[in-house]
Write a protein that holds these residues in place. Structure first.
Motif, PDB file in Angstrom:
ATOM      1  N   ASP A 466       8.628  -7.775   0.392  1.00  0.00           N
ATOM      2  CA  ASP A 466       8.377  -7.269   1.748  1.00  0.00           C
ATOM      3  C   ASP A 466       9.100  -5.970   2.059  1.00  0.00           C
ATOM      4  N   GLU A 467       9.716  -5.339   1.042  1.00  0.00           N
ATOM      5  CA  GLU A 467      10.369  -4.057   1.342  1.00  0.00           C
ATOM      6  C   GLU A 467       9.330  -3.059   1.863  1.00  0.00           C
ATOM      7  N   ARG A 472       1.336  -2.834   2.758  1.00  0.00           N
ATOM      8  CA  ARG A 472       1.306  -3.993   1.879  1.00  0.00           C
ATOM      9  C   ARG A 472       0.460  -3.793   0.608  1.00  0.00           C
ATOM     10  N   HIS A 473      -0.649  -3.088   0.741  1.00  0.00           N
ATOM     11  CA  HIS A 473      -1.529  -2.933  -0.430  1.00  0.00           C
ATOM     12  C   HIS A 473      -1.471  -1.534  -1.047  1.00  0.00           C
ATOM     13  N   MET A 474      -0.488  -0.771  -0.640  1.00  0.00           N
ATOM     14  CA  MET A 474      -0.260   0.518  -1.300  1.00  0.00           C
ATOM     15  C   MET A 474       0.880   0.260  -2.283  1.00  0.00           C
ATOM     16  N   ILE A 475       0.543  -0.138  -3.478  1.00  0.00           N
ATOM     17  CA  ILE A 475       1.589  -0.628  -4.392  1.00  0.00           C
ATOM     18  C   ILE A 475       1.949   0.452  -5.401  1.00  0.00           C
ATOM     19  N   GLY A 634       6.846   4.750   2.060  1.00  0.00           N
ATOM     20  CA  GLY A 634       7.937   4.665   3.017  1.00  0.00           C
ATOM     21  C   GLY A 634       7.386   4.674   4.434  1.00  0.00           C
ATOM     22  N   GLU A 635       8.312   4.700   5.403  1.00  0.00           N
ATOM     23  CA  GLU A 635       7.873   4.800   6.794  1.00  0.00           C
ATOM     24  C   GLU A 635       7.844   6.262   7.194  1.00  0.00           C
TER      25      GLU A 635
END
Ligand code: FAD
Length: 663
Positions: A466-467, A472-475, A634-635
């Motif tokens: 969950d970092e 979520r789906h940009m791995i 990142g954010e």
């Protein structure tokens, strides 16, 4: 022999098959001083590989010519399995879907290798004057290990023979089909498309064969299954020939078999054939023609195998359905070898790509795809390293990213190939379910949805669950899942595979969220100030790294994708750094994109953020590598971490700049 010459080059590519051409594409795009040589007189025109997986088409879209494949190719959507029914007559046992609508805009497509090479060659020519030097054979290789650590040195010396008119033993290419070409796969203007005609005639050669000594900074050995480069480096291969000999034939079939225009596996007591519908009415048949005697897997008598023998084998297996042909465009015979080189690089100065690293059965339709993806992976890295933009240590990631996939390829083949060997009593019933199981198990890998690139300086993986919950789906390490977006300026729609063009630049995706929200708008303003360098230090991460000389002032491009309804915000609502102005070309209208449903295009349905697992209000920040794999997420406020990531990859203009000074 004629005169001898000496020259220097940054990158030498040996072999102009699919992998070599993909690597050459990057040299052309990034303006690298490179050469590509091939011992064949001409390019491939007919036959050879023909299966393209969706991921390869995504790459072609990013290179700008996927539409040419779709125009000419034949799409396969299902695989049919035929086995003897209760009365012994062939019946269709299963229809297995081989497409997934939600993963990619593209599907398994068939088109011969010669056309693919045409498209890549054209793209190379559009971007540079790099051209394949044909009838040039690499003859000797020396590598000076002492120079290996200096990126500006030329540790590689290759002697090549430029064949002249006096050379009587011109090779028609190497590999499994060399003999069958000599045996009469006729190539002429009537069976080629006009844009290939110019390549039909062998190039003008010097009167006398010449020898040239080429010094190179980097060498890429894309010289196929019998790789000369690999042998020069004494890199061992593991694996062996299997004992099965197959014939392949491309014909216009005359047949009442109902699935003749659908991918089919036909399996009865007489053997197994694979039926692959192709472009221009052609159908390819893979047919077992002989089994080597035990212990004699390296010897079989190729001359005994003819198109007539292959025709009879197909007739025997398809009976009672009829089969014949008048038109045969190409045929060959091959022995399946499953092999993998133990290494794909020497000191990160010499690289092997494609069949030089891995060979396996062509029936999976993967060799060309994997080879091109190898060439694509190593190509951009070497191009940017030579341009001085990428830190040379990053070249380590070629082996760490591609070698495990070569192993997976062989693993897939070991499971897949036995399905096609002669049936054993009682096996036919379970064939369909077995095949479906194996196909499903390897589907993500084979189609290229998932490549699983491991953590490295290029791939910043999450350190705990969950970092990266905000995306979520940009791995990191996987490709950007294609979505269709709306251009904010003109309202037109486009797949991300095209918008993320393969031009050598890293891309920061500013997933801006909904900028109607005043807090979100403020976050975008703050981010833009950091990107523009409007901070205490005045240093912008966008102008922090060395340029791609002659191509781009910055190796980083920025694309913004927002979720506000298309009609409710304006292009000029976005800060200028996200839509920069150029005195000649005006505003960069192609930089702002909208994830909003669009009435005229059902693929553009406003679900990009959902597919990417990103919050529609808060957005995220993502770095996409030049090959469209995700490097970092990142954010929107994480510019400092983003700069850290880029500092680990790109070469700074001023080596003393540290990240803290940016902010
Ligand atoms: P190659 O295509 O072998 O190119 C190597 C080049 O290097 C050649 O042009 C050769 O002449 C040149 N060369 C070699 N040595 C030297 C030297 N010393 N000096 C100069 N030049 C040299 N793959 C798929 O993905 N899908 C399919 O459907 C499929 N079907 C296939 C069907 C058949 C019948 C065959 C034969 C193969 C098939 N493949 C398929 C596999 C595919 O053809 C190969 O994996 C692919 O061509 C490998 O590309 P490459 O560039 O690595 O090597």
């Amino acid at each position: 022999e004629g005169k001898s010459a000496h020259s220097q080059i940054d990158v030498l590519i040996i072999g102009a098959g699919p992998s070599g051409l993909m690597a050459a594409y990057w040299m052309a795009r990034c303006g690298v001083n490179a050469r590509i040589i091939d011992n064949r007189d001409t390019k491939v025109f007919l036959g050879h590989a023909d299966g393209l997986r969706a991921r390869t088409l995504e790459l072609f879209d990013s290179m700008g010519f996927q539409h040419r494949v779709l125009q000419e190719g034949s799409i396969s959507t299902e695989a049919n399995i035929w086995v003897p029914g209760p009365q012994g007559k062939l019946v269709r046992q299963a229809q297995i879907d081989i497409f997934r609508v939600d993963e990619s805009p593209f599907h398994n497509t068939r088109l011969n290798q010669g056309r693919i090479e045409r498209f890549i060659l054209d793209s190379i020519r559009e971007n540079s004057d790099l051209d394949v030097e044909r009838s040039v054979i690499a003859d000797s290789l020396e590598y000076d290990e002492d120079l290996g650590n200096d990126p500006n040195s030329y540790p590689i010396t290759v002697k090549v023979r430029v064949l002249g008119e006096d050379d009587l033993n011109r090779p028609r290419g190497q590999g499994i089909d060399a003999e069958s070409e000599a045996a009469g796969n006729e190539i002429n203007r009537s069976n080629l498309l006009p844009d290939d005609w110019a390549d039909l005639a062998p190039r003008k050669k010097p009167q006398k064969t010449q020898v040239e000594t080429i010094k190179a900074k980097y060498l890429i050995g894309c010289d196929g299954a019998h790789s000369w480069t690999r042998k020069q480096l004494n890199i061992p291969v593991e694996g062996s020939n299997t004992d099965h000999i197959w014939g392949v034939i491309d014909v216009i079939p005359l047949s009442d078999f109902p699935d003749i225009r659908r991918v089919s596996v036909v399996n009865n007591a007489a053997g197994t054939i694979l039926v692959i519908p192709r472009e221009r009415g052609l159908v390819r048949f893979y047919v077992p023609v002989q089994t080597c005697e035990a212990g004699a897997t390296d010897r079989f008598d190729r001359s005994k195998i003819t198109p007539e023998l292959i025709r009879e084998r197909v007739q025997g297996i398809l009976a009672p359905f009829t089969f014949d042909f008048k038109e045969c465009s190409w045929w060959t015979v091959y022995q399946v070898g499953q092999r993998i080189a133990t290494q794909s690089t020497k000191d990160n100065r010499i690289f092997l790509a494609g069949d030089a690293v891995h060979t396996h059965s062509p029936k999976m339709g993967l060799g060309m795809n994997m080879s091109m993806q190898d060439g694509f992976n190593v190509g951009w890295k070497i191009a940017l390293a030579v341009a001085g933009t990428l830190q040379p240590e990053i070249l380590d990631t070629y082996a760490s990213e591609r070698h495990p996939l070569a192993e997976m390829l062989l693993d897939f083949d070991r499971h897949w190939s036995p399905m096609f060997t002669d049936p054993k009593p009682g096996v036919a019933d379970t064939k369909a379910s077995e095949m479906a199981l194996v196909a499903r198990r390897f589907e993500d890998f084979a189609d290229g949805w998932k490549v699983f690139y491991p953590a490295s300086s290029l791939v910043r993986k999450a350190e705990y669950d969950d970092e990266f919950a905000f995306a979520r789906h940009m791995i990191p390490g996987e490709r950007v899942r294609p979505v269709r977006l709306r251009n904010h300026a003109d309202g037109g729609t486009r797949w991300t595979t095209r918008a993320l063009e393969s031009d050598g630049r890293f891309r920061i995706l500013v997933l801006a969220g909904d900028i109607r929200n005043p807090m979100q708008k403020q976050r975008i303003e703050t981010l833009s100030q950091a990107l523009a360098g409007q901070t205490r230090s005045g240093i912008s991460p966008l102008s922090r790294y060395l340029e791609i000389h002659g191509r781009f002032k910055s190796p980083i491009d920025v694309l913004t994708i927002h979720t506000s309804p298309w009609k409710e915000v304006e292009f000029f609502d976005f800060p200028e750094i996200l839509r920069p102005f150029d005195p000649v070309n005006g505003w960069a209208y192609d930089k702002i994109w909208c994830d909003d449903a669009c009435m005229f295009d059902r693929y553009c349905d406003g679900t990009a953020y959902e597919k990417w697992g990103v919050d529609r209000v808060l957005g995220a920040l993502v770095v996409v590598r030049p090959d469209q794999y995700i490097g970092w997420v990142g954010e929107l406020g994480d510019v400092e971490e983003l700069t850290h990531y880029l500092d680990g990859i790109l070469v700074k203009k001023s080596p003393t700049d540290d990240v803290e000074a940016v902010l």
